[in-house]
Motif scaffolding. Sequence first.
Motif, PDB file in Angstrom:
ATOM      1  N   VAL B 675      -7.053  33.708  -5.974  1.00 43.85           N
ATOM      2  CA  VAL B 675      -6.781  33.726  -7.413  1.00 43.85           C
ATOM      3  C   VAL B 675      -5.815  32.603  -7.786  1.00 43.85           C
ATOM      4  N   ARG B 679      -6.315  29.782 -10.425  1.00 45.08           N
ATOM      5  CA  ARG B 679      -5.304  29.488 -11.447  1.00 45.08           C
ATOM      6  C   ARG B 679      -5.004  27.987 -11.495  1.00 45.08           C
ATOM      7  N   VAL B 683      -7.344  28.589 -15.061  1.00 36.81           N
ATOM      8  CA  VAL B 683      -7.902  29.873 -15.494  1.00 36.81           C
ATOM      9  C   VAL B 683      -6.855  30.967 -15.297  1.00 36.81           C
ATOM     10  N   LEU B 685      -6.283  34.079 -14.527  1.00 34.72           N
ATOM     11  CA  LEU B 685      -6.892  35.263 -13.950  1.00 34.72           C
ATOM     12  C   LEU B 685      -5.810  36.085 -13.258  1.00 34.72           C
ATOM     13  N   ARG B 686      -5.867  37.395 -13.465  1.00 35.97           N
ATOM     14  CA  ARG B 686      -4.858  38.258 -12.833  1.00 35.97           C
ATOM     15  C   ARG B 686      -5.505  39.513 -12.277  1.00 35.97           C
ATOM     16  N   GLU B 687      -6.768  39.411 -11.995  1.00 33.16           N
ATOM     17  CA  GLU B 687      -7.510  40.602 -11.607  1.00 33.16           C
ATOM     18  C   GLU B 687      -8.587  40.218 -10.604  1.00 33.16           C
ATOM     19  N   ALA B 690     -12.765  38.316  -8.548  1.00 36.77           N
ATOM     20  CA  ALA B 690     -12.885  37.174  -9.446  1.00 36.77           C
ATOM     21  C   ALA B 690     -14.358  36.798  -9.574  1.00 36.77           C
ATOM     22  N   ARG B 694     -15.831  37.432 -14.821  1.00 45.21           N
ATOM     23  CA  ARG B 694     -14.410  37.537 -15.120  1.00 45.21           C
ATOM     24  C   ARG B 694     -13.776  36.153 -15.281  1.00 45.21           C
ATOM     25  N   VAL B 695     -14.193  35.215 -14.463  1.00 45.68           N
ATOM     26  CA  VAL B 695     -13.647  33.857 -14.574  1.00 45.68           C
ATOM     27  C   VAL B 695     -14.019  33.282 -15.936  1.00 45.68           C
ATOM     28  N   ALA B 698     -11.886  34.838 -18.670  1.00 43.12           N
ATOM     29  CA  ALA B 698     -10.425  34.724 -18.594  1.00 43.12           C
ATOM     30  C   ALA B 698      -9.916  33.646 -19.529  1.00 43.12           C
TER      31      ALA B 698
END
Lengths: 274, 752
Positions: B675, B679, B683, B685-687, B690, B694-695, B698
Motif C-alpha cells: 500500500v 501511495r 493514491v 489508499l488506506r485499506e 488493494a 479500490r485503487v 481512492a
Amino acid sequence: MRTALSALTLLRPLSLRDALRMMRDDGPLTPLAGCTDVYVGLNLGTASDRRFIDLARLEALRGIAVRGGAIRIGALTTYSELLRSPLVRRRLPMLASAAGAIGAVQIQNRGTIGGNIANMSPAGDTLPVLAAADARVELRSVDRVRTVPFALYYTGYRRSVRRTDEIITAIEVPPVEGAQWFRKVGTHAAQSISKVVMAGVRAERPRIAFGSVAPTVVRARRTEDALAAGATIAEAREVLQLDISPIDDIRSTAAYRREVAARLLTQFWSSTAP
Amino acid sequence: MGLVVGRSVLRSDGAAKAAGTARYVADLARPGMLHARTIRSAIPCGEVTRIRLDFDRAGFTIVDARDIPGRNVISLVADDQPCLADGVVRHVAEPVLLLAHEDRERLIEAEVRIEYRPGTAVLDPAASGRAFKTVSIAKGDLAAGFRRADFVVEGEYRTGHQEHLYIEPNGMLAVPENGGVTIIGSMQCPYYVHRALTALLGLAPDKVRVAQAETGGAFGGKEDYPSMIAGHAALVALKSGRPVKLVYDRAEDLLATTKRHPSVVRHRTGVTRDGRITAMDIEVLLDGGAYCTLSPVVLSRGCLHATGPYRCDHVRVTGRVVMTNSPPNGAFRGFGAPQTLFAAEVHVERIAETLGLDPVRVRAVNALRPGDTTATGQVLGEDTAALDVLRAAARRSGFARKRRAYRGTHRGIGLALFFHGAGFTGNGELHLQSKASLELTPRGARVLVSSTEMGQGQRTVHAQIVAEALGVPYEAVEVAVADTAVVPDSGPTVASRTTMIVGGLLRDCAVEMRRRLGRLSPAAYLRRHGPLVVTRQYAPPPNQEWDEDSYRGSAYGSYGWACDVIEVERDPVTEEIRPIRVTAAHEVGRALNPLAVRGQIEGGTAQGLGYALLEEVVLRGGAMANAQFTNYVVPTTLDIPPLDVLILEKPYAHGPFGAKGVGEMPIDGVAPAVVNAIRSLGVDLREIPATPERVMGAPEIGGLGRATDGSSAPGRSGRGQGTRGQGRGTGRRGWNPGASDAGAPKTRARSR
Ligand SMILES: Cc1cc2nc3c(=O)[nH]c(=O)nc-3n(C[C@H](O)[C@H](O)[C@H](O)COP(=O)(O)OP(=O)(O)OC[C@H]3O[C@@H](n4cnc5c(N)ncnc54)[C@H](O)[C@@H]3O)c2cc1C
C-alpha cells in the motif's frame, strides 16, 4: 454439496449421426466436451443436469480448415489447438490472444471453443472475438444443419437459440479485414474470469465487442457507428456507455467496468491507429 | 555453522509428499467405515423451528445436540461455541445436524430442510453491542506527549477477512475403540482436540486418543476448528459404533471454517517537525464473528504489535473484539499482528508524507533500539534489530534511488518495518507448561513432542536441533507421529513457538541425554542400562515477567525484526497493481535451516501479497458468497514477482542455538509495503485488499500527482493534475473517516 454421481447417466455415441439421434430420442441431454465448465457445476452441486452425452469421440467436430474463404473451426477444438494453429495465428490473431488468455495450460488443453459458446457465460473470453469477427455458429440436429450469425446466437442471459436436440458442430469465421485487437481484464495473472474483455477490429467501419459488461456478449454498435462517422474517442467513450449495461457482482463493480471499458476503447483506438 | 544446525538438510517429509505417497486423512479408510456430512444453518441468526428429513433413513446414523454425552461446547477459551446448535443458530453454516452413511452417494443425496424463525443479525462490528474482550495498554502521559508534538496525524485503516486456503481441506477420522474414541486427522494441535473431546464426550482423558494425519498446510486454520470436526466425527462414531470419516470439500471449508479477523484501526499520533513520534493513541476494533474462538488472544497480540516497532514514551492502545453474526474468525498466521501492523506502517508513511520527510528516515529516527522500552515497558535486548533490517532492505533494494527514478512513472516503491513476538503472549508459555521428550534409540534418538508437521519443516528442524546437541547425524534422529497416546503435551503448533520454545526443550533434553551417555554409544547405553527417555518442561527465562491485568512487562520472550521493500507497477488502463519485486530482510535470531527459513519468508510473502492485493471474502447476508477458487482469488505463481530474501542473524540468548520464531513474521509487513508503494503513486489508499476497483476509487494524495491514461470518465475530471486534497475523506463502502481523518496539523501543515 457435490452432486451424487451414481444418479447420473452418460451416453457415449461413436458417430455424429448416433449422437444427434440420441439428442432427439433420449433427450434432454447435456453435451460434454472438455468438461471444464460442467465439472465445476457438478463439484459445487449447482448443476441440475442429470443426463449427459459425451462428444469426445465425434471426429466430425474436430479440426481447423479453410472452407469457402472462411475459417471453419470444429466445436471440439481446444484452446491449445487454436494457439498451435498457424492459420488461426495468421488470420485471427485476436482469437489466438483470447485462447492464450484462458485459464492456464491445463484448461487450454481441455477447454473447447464450442464449450465456451454453449456455456453461455457472458464472461466467455472467445465470445467478443467471435462477435467482432462476425462469426457464424453451425448447429446440427438429426434432420437439419443451420448456421446462425453469432450476433443472433444469444437471446438473453444464459439463453441461446440452440434447441435441445442440437449440437454445435463448428464455428465459421469469414475473412477479417483490418487490425485486430484483444484484451482481457481479469482478476489476476492466470485462472481468472474476466471483469471486462474486449475484441476490436479496426477497419473502415470498426467492429467492437465486449464481454462481462452486459447479460450477453455485446457488439458496441452505437460506438462503432460513432467512430465510423468520425467521432472523437472522447465522444465514442460516452456513446459506449449506452452500449453496455454492467452490474456490481462478486468480481467487480459496474462503475469499474464502465470506466475500464472506456479506457480499453481508447487503448484499442490508439494502438490500432493507422 | 554447526555440524547439523545452520545447514539446509533435506526436509524429512519432502520425498513422500513429492512422490504422492504421503497419506492424508482423505486417503484413510477402515472396515465398516461410515461417511459423515454436516447439515448447516442457512441464516445468520434465528431459532430452528423444524427439521425435515426428506429421505429414506435406512442405514443412516443421525446425530443432533441431544446425542452429546458431555457438554455441548468446543472447549477452548470461552466455551461459548456449541458443537451442534441446540435450537438457536448464530451464524450461517453453523452445524445443526450430522448425517452418516456407508455409501457416500446416498449421503450426498439425502435432503434435509431446516425451518427457522429468523432473528435480527448484527453484521457490522461497529454496531455490535458485545465484546469478547477489551485490551488497554498505557505508557507515560498521553496528553504530555501530544503537547510536545508539532503536528498530529490521524487516520483510519481497514483490513478484510482472509482465508487460509491450505491445500488440504479439513478432515477427521474417528474410530470407536477401547471404550472411547481415537481421532486421526488434519490438525495443528492434537492436545486442543483432546481437551475439547473429553469435555464434549464426557470421557476420561485416557479414553480419548488424538493423532495427527499428514497435514496439507494449516496457517492457523487448523488450530481451533479441527476440534469441531473431530467432535462431530466422534459423536457419529460413538452413536453408530463404527469408524467415521468426515472430510470437507473446498466449498464447505470456505463457508464454515474460520478466517482472519477483519479490522478497523485508528491512529492519532503526535510528531515533531523532524519526525520524532511523541505520542501514540491507537484504537483497534476486530470482528470476532459469532463465537469467541481465539479472539481474545488475537486481539491481545494485535494490540501488542499496534505501535509498530517504534519507540515512544507516551502510548495508549485500546482494543475491542466484538461479536457479530458472521462465521467465527480465528487463528491465522500473524494472529492480529498483520492487521495492526498494516495500520501502523501505512500511518507512519502518512506521517512521512505530511512532514515531507523521507520514509526511511522517519522510520530510522523512531525505530526501537536495544535498551528501549516497548509500550508495555519491556526492555529490549541486544538482539533488537529494527535498524539493521531497515538499513539492509533499503540498501539492497536501492530504495532511495528507485524512489527518485520512479517518480512520475507508473512504478512505485514502498516499505514497511515490522516485528513479531515469538511464542505465546505474556504468561502464556508459563501456563502451557509444555513438555518435550527424547527417547534413546540404538542409532540415536526419537523426538516425542505434540508439535505437528504441516509443511513448515517441524520434523526436520526438531531433528536437526537434537542431532546437533546430541552429537549424532541428522539421519539418526526420528520424529514420532504427534499422537496423544505417545507424545507429551508440548503445547500447540502455533505462535512461531515450535522451533524457539519446543525446540529449546528438545535441545535441553538432548544435552541431558548426551551427559547421561557419557562415552557410550546409544546402542551400548541401551544394552547396559536399558531404555532412556529424557523429558523437559518449560520454564521462563529469568526476568521475563508479565502482568496480565495491567498489560505491563515482557509481552514476548523475543522479537524477530523485518523490513519489506516492495516495488509495484500500476496499469494505467485497469488500475491493476502488479508487484514487480520484493526485497525482504528478516532477522530471525539464528537460521537453523536456512532453506526452511527462506521457505517461510517466501511463502509468507506470497500469502501477504494475496492479502494485500487480491483476497476478499465477499459476505452477503453473513454468508461467504465467493466460497470457491473461481472467485476467492489468490495469487498463482504468475502473480508472484522475484523475491530477494535477506536473512539476518542476531542470536536470542534463550532460543535453541540462538533461534527465534519465524513462521508468522513474513506475512506481517507485506500489505503495508504494497500500500505504501501504491501511495508513492499518489493514491490515498488506506485499506486492503488493494483491488483495482479500490485503487480507482481512492482519492489522490495532495501534491504527489498521479498519472493516468490521460483520459477520464465523466465526473472524474481533475485526475492526474495533482489537485491538492481532492476527494479527501470521501466516504466509500462504509469507510467514512469523517472530519478527523485528514492529516490534521496541530499548527498548520506546511503547504506543499
Ligand atoms: C480453472 C478454470 C479456468 C477457466 N478459465 C476460463 C477463462 O479464462 N476464460 C473463459 O472464457 N473460460 C474459462 N473457463 C471456463 C471453461 O474452461 C470454458 O468455458 C471452456 O471453453 C468450456 O469448454 P469445455 O469444452 O470444457 O465445455 P464443457 O464443460 O464440456 O461444456 C460447457 C457447456 O457447453 C455445452 N457444450 C459443450 N460443447 C457443446 C457442443 N459442441 N454443442 C452443444 N453444447 C455444448 C455443455 O453441455 C455445457 O453446458 C475456466 C474454467 C476453469 C475450470
